[in-house]
Design an enzyme around this catalytic site. Structure first.
Site, PDB file in Angstrom:
ATOM      1  N   ARG A 152       0.861  -1.174   0.000  1.00 34.50           N
ATOM      2  CA  ARG A 152       0.000   0.000   0.000  1.00 34.50           C
ATOM      3  C   ARG A 152       0.903   1.232   0.000  1.00 34.50           C
ATOM      4  O   ARG A 152       2.026   1.194   0.512  1.00 34.50           O
ATOM      5  CB  ARG A 152      -0.890   0.029   1.243  1.00 34.50           C
ATOM      6  CG  ARG A 152      -1.820  -1.176   1.389  1.00 34.50           C
ATOM      7  CD  ARG A 152      -2.598  -1.071   2.692  1.00 34.50           C
ATOM      8  NE  ARG A 152      -3.547  -2.178   2.853  1.00 34.50           N
ATOM      9  CZ  ARG A 152      -3.284  -3.305   3.513  1.00 34.50           C
ATOM     10  NH1 ARG A 152      -2.102  -3.469   4.074  1.00 34.50           N
ATOM     11  NH2 ARG A 152      -4.188  -4.261   3.612  1.00 34.50           N
ATOM     12  N   LYS A 176      -2.191  -2.356   7.904  1.00 34.69           N
ATOM     13  CA  LYS A 176      -3.392  -1.866   8.585  1.00 34.69           C
ATOM     14  C   LYS A 176      -3.504  -2.494   9.963  1.00 34.69           C
ATOM     15  O   LYS A 176      -3.163  -3.651  10.166  1.00 34.69           O
ATOM     16  CB  LYS A 176      -4.640  -2.207   7.757  1.00 34.69           C
ATOM     17  CG  LYS A 176      -4.819  -1.334   6.527  1.00 34.69           C
ATOM     18  CD  LYS A 176      -6.152  -1.610   5.868  1.00 34.69           C
ATOM     19  CE  LYS A 176      -6.413  -0.643   4.707  1.00 34.69           C
ATOM     20  NZ  LYS A 176      -7.714  -0.893   4.067  1.00 34.69           N
ATOM     21  N   HIS A 247      -1.952   2.393  -6.094  1.00 32.89           N
ATOM     22  CA  HIS A 247      -2.686   1.159  -5.820  1.00 32.89           C
ATOM     23  C   HIS A 247      -2.732   0.248  -7.047  1.00 32.89           C
ATOM     24  O   HIS A 247      -2.885  -0.971  -6.921  1.00 32.89           O
ATOM     25  CB  HIS A 247      -4.106   1.494  -5.356  1.00 32.89           C
ATOM     26  CG  HIS A 247      -4.632   0.525  -4.338  1.00 32.89           C
ATOM     27  ND1 HIS A 247      -4.126   0.436  -3.058  1.00 32.89           N
ATOM     28  CD2 HIS A 247      -5.607  -0.410  -4.419  1.00 32.89           C
ATOM     29  CE1 HIS A 247      -4.782  -0.502  -2.398  1.00 32.89           C
ATOM     30  NE2 HIS A 247      -5.679  -1.029  -3.200  1.00 32.89           N
ATOM     31  N   ARG A 250      -0.014  -2.219  -6.847  1.00 38.74           N
ATOM     32  CA  ARG A 250      -0.341  -3.270  -5.871  1.00 38.74           C
ATOM     33  C   ARG A 250      -1.254  -4.317  -6.501  1.00 38.74           C
ATOM     34  O   ARG A 250      -1.034  -5.520  -6.358  1.00 38.74           O
ATOM     35  CB  ARG A 250      -1.000  -2.637  -4.645  1.00 38.74           C
ATOM     36  CG  ARG A 250      -1.495  -3.609  -3.579  1.00 38.74           C
ATOM     37  CD  ARG A 250      -1.927  -2.805  -2.356  1.00 38.74           C
ATOM     38  NE  ARG A 250      -2.790  -3.533  -1.449  1.00 38.74           N
ATOM     39  CZ  ARG A 250      -2.369  -4.326  -0.468  1.00 38.74           C
ATOM     40  NH1 ARG A 250      -1.082  -4.543  -0.314  1.00 38.74           N
ATOM     41  NH2 ARG A 250      -3.226  -4.926   0.346  1.00 38.74           N
ATOM     42  N   HIS A 273      -4.052  -8.987   3.705  1.00 38.50           N
ATOM     43  CA  HIS A 273      -5.512  -8.994   3.791  1.00 38.50           C
ATOM     44  C   HIS A 273      -5.959  -9.885   4.949  1.00 38.50           C
ATOM     45  O   HIS A 273      -5.424 -10.984   5.129  1.00 38.50           O
ATOM     46  CB  HIS A 273      -6.134  -9.532   2.499  1.00 38.50           C
ATOM     47  CG  HIS A 273      -6.044  -8.583   1.359  1.00 38.50           C
ATOM     48  ND1 HIS A 273      -6.083  -8.988   0.045  1.00 38.50           N
ATOM     49  CD2 HIS A 273      -5.897  -7.237   1.319  1.00 38.50           C
ATOM     50  CE1 HIS A 273      -5.973  -7.935  -0.743  1.00 38.50           C
ATOM     51  NE2 HIS A 273      -5.860  -6.861   0.016  1.00 38.50           N
ATOM     52  N   TYR A 282      -9.092  -8.563  -5.483  1.00 43.02           N
ATOM     53  CA  TYR A 282      -7.869  -7.919  -5.956  1.00 43.02           C
ATOM     54  C   TYR A 282      -7.244  -8.669  -7.120  1.00 43.02           C
ATOM     55  O   TYR A 282      -6.668  -8.076  -8.030  1.00 43.02           O
ATOM     56  CB  TYR A 282      -6.838  -7.859  -4.819  1.00 43.02           C
ATOM     57  CG  TYR A 282      -6.754  -6.542  -4.122  1.00 43.02           C
ATOM     58  CD1 TYR A 282      -6.038  -5.501  -4.662  1.00 43.02           C
ATOM     59  CD2 TYR A 282      -7.391  -6.339  -2.910  1.00 43.02           C
ATOM     60  CE1 TYR A 282      -5.940  -4.284  -4.021  1.00 43.02           C
ATOM     61  CE2 TYR A 282      -7.301  -5.129  -2.252  1.00 43.02           C
ATOM     62  CZ  TYR A 282      -6.574  -4.100  -2.813  1.00 43.02           C
ATOM     63  OH  TYR A 282      -6.492  -2.906  -2.167  1.00 43.02           O
TER      64      TYR A 282
END
Length: 306
Positions: A152, A176, A247, A250, A273, A282
């Site tokens: 990211r 995250k 992005h 990615r 994830h 994705y």
């Protein structure tokens, strides 16, 4: 005192504290949740009701107003997901006895395939870089790292030298929810980073910025906006007509891995994830590519063409 505790401002403060301490969300994620919650707060004010007193009928009407304001289906779905999170907090923290958002439906989303770049297009992007400029080698290292590791953009700008294990060909990434993961890094990305370090070692780096991998010309670590502007400019100079962002690299990373036969769970771990369902979105392979693969490799088609 009880009334003050249950005021909207104090409820929102408690919710933000919940997102930070219990959900362990980053400041950027919390800010996004607060921004989306403002839609509901404004709506409840227009009804002269507390958010704790809204019923499912109110929330359904609120959902319809989002469409009336011209907010797209994807943004509507994101906002309503945040609203469900908010009411879940209200329920577990005792502000309400029943969650009115349980039956709140999100708008149906059509299949959306984000733009991806082929390896050749990534090469075009890198080849458009003027390596004689002060930022040239840095920008090449950035693009190669994004494409090689599937980071990211927030993970890239916060990447530290102390997180690089280049001799072992992997890096440590803080993703995250402040969750760490180890991601392999390609030999070419390592080469480009080491070349960037030659220029970086000559810079006047600001105190406190010494451990950041990527810096601007003033010796500060980069921002997400700087990376976005740089990639869009390079895409234009390379003649790439697709609408791309950091992005995109990615997503291209994940798509190329899947096409190359990588295990979906492994890709999930590398992307950071929580759910494999997110990874499946994705790594959706372009249907045209898939069709060509079937036509070229299915035994019935090979027999027919022989």
């Amino acid at each position: 005192m009880e009334k003050d505790k249950n005021s909207t401002a104090n409820i929102v403060k408690s919710y933000v504290r919940y997102l930070k301490l219990q959900r362990n969300y980053s400041s950027n994620t919390i800010e996004a949740y607060q921004h989306d919650l403002e839609y509901l707060l404004n709506y409840s004010n227009s009804l002269e009701k507390s958010v704790c007193d809204l019923k499912i009928e109110d929330l359904r009407h609120f959902s319809a107003t989002l469409h009336d304001f011209g907010i797209g289906a994807t943004s509507q779905a994101r906002i309503l997901s945040g609203i469900r999170s908010f009411y879940h907090f209200l329920l577990i923290d005792g502000y309400i006895e029943q969650d009115p958002s349980e039956l709140l439906e999100s708008p149906r989303l059509g299949e959306h395939l984000p733009e991806v770049l082929t390896t050749e297009e990534v090469d075009m992007l890198e080849n458009s870089i003027d390596l004689s400029t002060a930022e040239g080698q840095r920008n090449k290292a950035i693009i190669e790292t994004l494409f090689s590791c599937g980071l990211r953009v927030s993970e890239l700008v916060n990447l530290k030298i102390s997180d690089l294990y280049l001799d072992d060909e992997y890096i440590k990434v803080l993703g995250k929810g402040n969750k760490e993961r180890l991601v392999p890094i390609s030999p070419n990305a390592i080469k480009q980073i080491k070349l960037w370090f030659i220029d970086r070692n000559l810079m006047n780096i600001k105190p406190g910025e010494e451990d950041y991998v990527f810096l601007n010309r003033r010796g500060h670590h980069l921002t997400r906006t700087m990376i976005l502007i740089m990639i869009k400019r390079l895409a234009k100079e390379a003649g790439i007509m697709k609408t791309i962002s950091p992005h995109t690299l990615r997503h291209s990373f994940a798509t190329e891995l899947l096409k190359g036969g990588a295990d979906l769970r492994a890709i999930q771990m590398m992307l950071g994830h929580e759910s494999v369902e997110t990874t499946q979105i994705y790594t959706h392979i372009d249907t045209t590519t898939l069709r060509d693969e079937i036509l070229n490799h299915h035994p019935r088609n090979i027999m027919q063409n022989s």
